[in-house]
Design an enzyme around this catalytic site. Structure first.
Site, PDB file in Angstrom:
ATOM      1  CG  ASP A 129      -0.271   0.036   2.341  1.00 23.86           C
ATOM      2  OD1 ASP A 129       0.654  -0.714   2.734  1.00 23.86           O
ATOM      3  OD2 ASP A 129      -0.382   0.897   3.182  1.00 23.86           O
ATOM      4  CD  GLU A 130      -0.684   4.740   3.211  1.00 25.99           C
ATOM      5  OE1 GLU A 130      -1.413   5.662   3.421  1.00 25.99           O
ATOM      6  OE2 GLU A 130       0.469   4.786   3.826  1.00 25.99           O
TER       7      GLU A 130
END
Length: 344
Positions: free
Chosen positions: A339-340
């Site tokens: 993620d991210e």
């Protein structure tokens, strides 16, 4: 919480007293021992476990039953408290028996937990239960805020009581690497504690209120699980019918790993071993990427174009797999985060 599928109450009350006997099938000794240990904390007098079935007064029978269609599910159980002061928990699996035990513990008077006694009362009733959801999970993030092995045991105790069957442990992130990996000691020597330092130093700087010094009392910024610790956690969870899903976060949220592997790179380079220095390196110094993560990092993403990144991932996952093998548990799921990863 959680409510059983069905419960049939009579309104009648029956009394129990010690000595109390727990009868079990040879395959369900784990569940019998767990119940005995829990009852010994709240009851005065003798509690014995023995193989077989009884239907006797002041007894608890744990029975594997493969003929009852109402419990022919992986985690289903039936709990019967009868007027003769006998408790019978039946299931077709050990998991089902374990959850029946949790329901029994939940029915016990709260006063017992405050003031142990040699007797107690329960309502005559029948519970039929099975889970509505096969995956019942909780996630803990020990990378940001480290929790001791003993605290993880306590968390497992609580999750088991609420019939949670999965514990997702977030072991690595920008702010910490929490698992010993044989052959890569830098991961915990560098990545498991936070100190005040320059941004470019081979260390993880303070965050989440961890303070300027490593291992400060009352702070949760530093710490890691040894290989032995993690084996204990795996085995303890298994006894409570909880599966551990480890998370190793990549390709973003990898700052602690990057700092650790840069330390390794520099140490091997000093000794003139360039091949070893580059074996597990996670960044390319020629990379011109510019980005800012949600946490305001500009150096927390591994370069997935490097073969050494895959050497690192193979090594880490392989060592985690070896821990599951040694614990005699299946290793079916690894969470990789993913993620991210910031634009740029």
């Amino acid at each position: 919480v959680p409510s059983p599928v069905s419960i049939s109450k009579t309104g009648n009350i029956v009394s129990f007293s010690t000595p109390l006997n727990i009868y079990y099938d040879p395959k369900t000794e784990n569940e019998a021992v767990h119940l005995k240990n829990m009852l010994e904390n709240i009851l005065k007098g003798d509690i014995m476990i023995m193989q077989g079935q009884s239907n006797e007064t002041n007894a608890i029978d744990l029975v594997l039953d493969f003929s009852d269609n109402s419990i022919a599910y992986d985690e289903a159980y039936k709990l019967v408290i009868d007027k003769n002061a006998n408790i019978r928990i039946t299931a077709s699996t050990n998991k089902g028996l374990f959850y029946g035990v949790q329901s029994l513990l939940g029915l016990l008077p709260v006063e017992l937990f405050l003031n142990p006694s040699d007797n107690f009362q329960l309502e005559v009733l029948t519970i039929n239960d099975k889970p509505r959801f096969g995956y019942r999970g909780v996630h803990i993030d020990v990378a940001r805020n480290f929790q001791s092995k003993e605290m993880v045991f306590k968390i497992i105790d609580i999750l088991a009581f609420y019939k949670i069957n999965t514990l997702h442990i977030h072991l690595t992130d920008d702010e910490g690497w929490r698992l010993e990996i044989p052959g890569l000691p830098e991961l915990t020597e560098v990545g498991s504690f936070r100190v005040h330092t320059e941004k470019d130093a081979n260390a993880v700087h303070p965050s989440y209120g961890s303070g300027p010094f490593a291992h400060s009392p009352g702070k949760s910024g530093s710490g890691f699980y040894t290989r032995g610790d993690f084996l204990e956690i795996l085995k303890y969870a298994a006894k409570h019918h909880i599966r551990i899903i480890p998370e190793v976060n990549f390709p973003g949220h990898a700052r602690a790993a990057i700092k650790a592997m840069e330390t390794r790179y520099q140490e091997y380079l000093k000794s003139g071993n360039e091949v070893a220095a580059n074996e597990f390196r996670l960044i390319d110094p020629e990379d011109t990427s510019e980005y800012i993560s949600a946490q305001l990092f500009d150096d927390n993403v591994v370069n997935i174009a490097l073969e050494s990144v895959y050497n690192f991932i193979d090594k880490v996952i392989g060592e985690i797999a070896n821990m599951y093998i040694e614990a005699e548990l299946p290793f079916k799921i690894l969470h990789i985060g993913g993620d991210e990863v910031a634009n740029g």
